[in-house]
Design a protein around this motif. Structure first.
Motif, PDB file in Angstrom:
ATOM      1  N   HIS A  74       0.850  -1.206   0.000  1.00  0.00           N
ATOM      2  CA  HIS A  74       0.000   0.000   0.000  1.00  0.00           C
ATOM      3  C   HIS A  74       0.874   1.240   0.000  1.00  0.00           C
ATOM      4  CE1 HIS A  74       1.130  -0.662   4.176  1.00  0.00           C
ATOM      5  NE2 HIS A  74       1.005   0.643   4.352  1.00  0.00           N
ATOM      6  N   HIS A  76       0.682   5.599   1.238  1.00  0.00           N
ATOM      7  CA  HIS A  76       0.014   6.438   2.234  1.00  0.00           C
ATOM      8  C   HIS A  76      -0.528   7.701   1.577  1.00  0.00           C
ATOM      9  CE1 HIS A  76       3.011   4.397   5.174  1.00  0.00           C
ATOM     10  NE2 HIS A  76       1.940   3.673   5.040  1.00  0.00           N
ATOM     11  N   HIS A 125       4.844   0.069   0.244  1.00  0.00           N
ATOM     12  CA  HIS A 125       5.538  -0.897   1.082  1.00  0.00           C
ATOM     13  C   HIS A 125       4.550  -1.883   1.694  1.00  0.00           C
ATOM     14  CE1 HIS A 125       5.136   1.126   5.345  1.00  0.00           C
ATOM     15  NE2 HIS A 125       4.013   1.193   4.674  1.00  0.00           N
ATOM     16  N   TYR A 141       2.133  10.348  10.875  1.00  0.00           N
ATOM     17  CA  TYR A 141       1.971  10.776   9.486  1.00  0.00           C
ATOM     18  C   TYR A 141       1.515  12.223   9.399  1.00  0.00           C
ATOM     19  CZ  TYR A 141       1.773   5.702   8.698  1.00  0.00           C
ATOM     20  OH  TYR A 141       2.047   4.366   8.684  1.00  0.00           O
TER      21      TYR A 141
END
Ligand SMILES: [Fe+2]
Length: 186
Positions: A74, A76, A125, A141
């Motif tokens: 996936h 982000h 990743h 994040y």
């Protein structure tokens, strides 16, 4: 001061959200394994259980308790972040990806307790537990993740998922924001 109060104090007063500032904030939070454990539940049949510990419009902090199932590859979305291994070790695979194609694994590394992993914007990743010791990770994040893209390499597909979905193929239709068919490299 507990973890949520420290997060409010440190993350809530950030002025600069650069890669270095985010790393420094995560180190300054100095979260201990036992503190994170207090907020975590068993992951059940999913790769991990996720707990949001702090969020504002610029940054989010999550703790994750991993099962012995790796997450799907996936990204982000447009968020940048750091992942701290609080307990155990993770098997971390980084992929290269070209628009419209399936990601291809570049390398896999083992990262142990205490290590910080950098998660760049649009980087693809996957992570999983290495060995038998419980894996607990802490994720910072900026901005909060929206539009995470999850890949299913067998289905040759990707899906933009809602922010309440983790790094796995969504179970509920409402969590699927957009499904995309991909081409294989071969
Ligand atoms: Fe991730």
């Amino acid at each position: 001061m507990n973890i949520k109060d420290r997060a409010r104090k440190i993350l809530g007063s950030m002025h600069d959200y650069s890669v270095e500032e985010l790393k420094e904030a995560l180190i300054k939070l100095d979260v201990q394994k036992s503190e994170a454990e207090a907020w975590l539940e068993a992951p059940g049949l999913r790769p991990y259980y996720r707990k949001l510990l702090y969020a504002d419009e610029r940054v989010e902090l999550l703790a994750m308790n991993w099962a012995d199932i790796e997450c799907a590859p996936h990204d982000h979305g447009a968020s940048t972040g750091w992942i701290q291994v609080l307990s155990g070790a993770t098997r971390h695979t980084v992929f290269q990806v070209e628009k419209g194609h399936l990601p291809e694994a570049l390398f896999t590394e083992i990262k142990k307790e205490g290590v910080l992993l950098y998660a760049p914007q649009h980087g693809v990743h996957k992570m999983g537990r290495e060995g038998i010791n419980p894996l607990i990770t802490l994720h910072l994040y900026s901005p909060p993740i929206r539009g995470m893209k999850v890949y299913d390499l067998k289905k040759c597909a990707a899906c933009i998922v809602s922010s309440d979905c983790g790094a796995w193929w969504p179970e509920e239709t409402r969590q699927k924001i957009k499904e995309i068919n991909l081409k294989n490299f071969t």
